[in-house]
Enzyme design. Sequence first.
Site, PDB file in Angstrom:
ATOM      1  N   THR A 132       0.483  -1.470   0.076  1.00  0.00           N
ATOM      2  CA  THR A 132      -0.424   0.279   0.195  1.00  0.00           C
ATOM      3  C   THR A 132       1.046   1.364  -0.165  1.00  0.00           C
ATOM      4  OG1 THR A 132      -2.525  -0.596   0.788  1.00  0.00           O
ATOM      5  CG2 THR A 132      -0.596   1.367   1.683  1.00  0.00           C
ATOM      6  N   ALA A 160       4.437   3.895  -7.745  1.00  0.00           N
ATOM      7  CA  ALA A 160       4.090   3.180  -8.629  1.00  0.00           C
ATOM      8  C   ALA A 160       5.095   2.592  -9.496  1.00  0.00           C
ATOM      9  CB  ALA A 160       3.194   3.224  -9.133  1.00  0.00           C
ATOM     10  N   THR A 185       3.198  -1.208  -4.343  1.00  0.00           N
ATOM     11  CA  THR A 185       2.220   0.034  -5.224  1.00  0.00           C
ATOM     12  C   THR A 185       1.845  -0.142  -6.742  1.00  0.00           C
ATOM     13  OG1 THR A 185       3.104   1.259  -3.736  1.00  0.00           O
ATOM     14  CG2 THR A 185       2.016   2.282  -4.871  1.00  0.00           C
TER      15      THR A 185
END
Length: 181
Positions: free
Chosen positions: A6, A162, A168
């Site tokens: 996360t 990301a 992520t």
Amino acid sequence: MQLRGTTIVAVRTEAGVAVAGDGQVTLGQAIAVKHTARKVRRMYKDKVVIGFAGATADAFTLFERFEAKLEEFGGNLVRASVELAKDWRKDKYLRRLEAMMIVADAGNVLILSGTGDVIEPDDGVAAIGSGGPYAMAAARALLRNTELSAREIVEKSMAIAAEMCVYTNDQLVVETLEKPA
């Protein structure tokens, strides 16, 4: 506490606040089991946004308790956060929860840590989770050097996180709150 799977980032500007989270859920250290989880949500009459990282069940426990504190204190974000932190430190069960939260209203961004701390970042930028350091660095650079909106900053910051963090992904949920005129 090792938070994997996360990234949550929040940015406060003169116009308001934006909070973004990715959708990846990772089982253990290597298996992505879900790509579209909602880790950023609105609460208290859509005036507060919360993003959470850590063990999902623990995060939902804190989410529910925080929502109850918001109701108890009429939507006062800071008071609800401090009161939840007090409970978090005192309660033996809550102290074992492995989760962190970013909570925000139109004028405030706070981090509620896994140790029961309430932290208000000086610059209005906060990030938690595995990609948090990348998202925070990107958000600070964009906030200082561009005229982008809070929403644009969190979206670009999450895209960078990301690219850097395998825990992520780029499936974002973004919530914004504008300061009243």
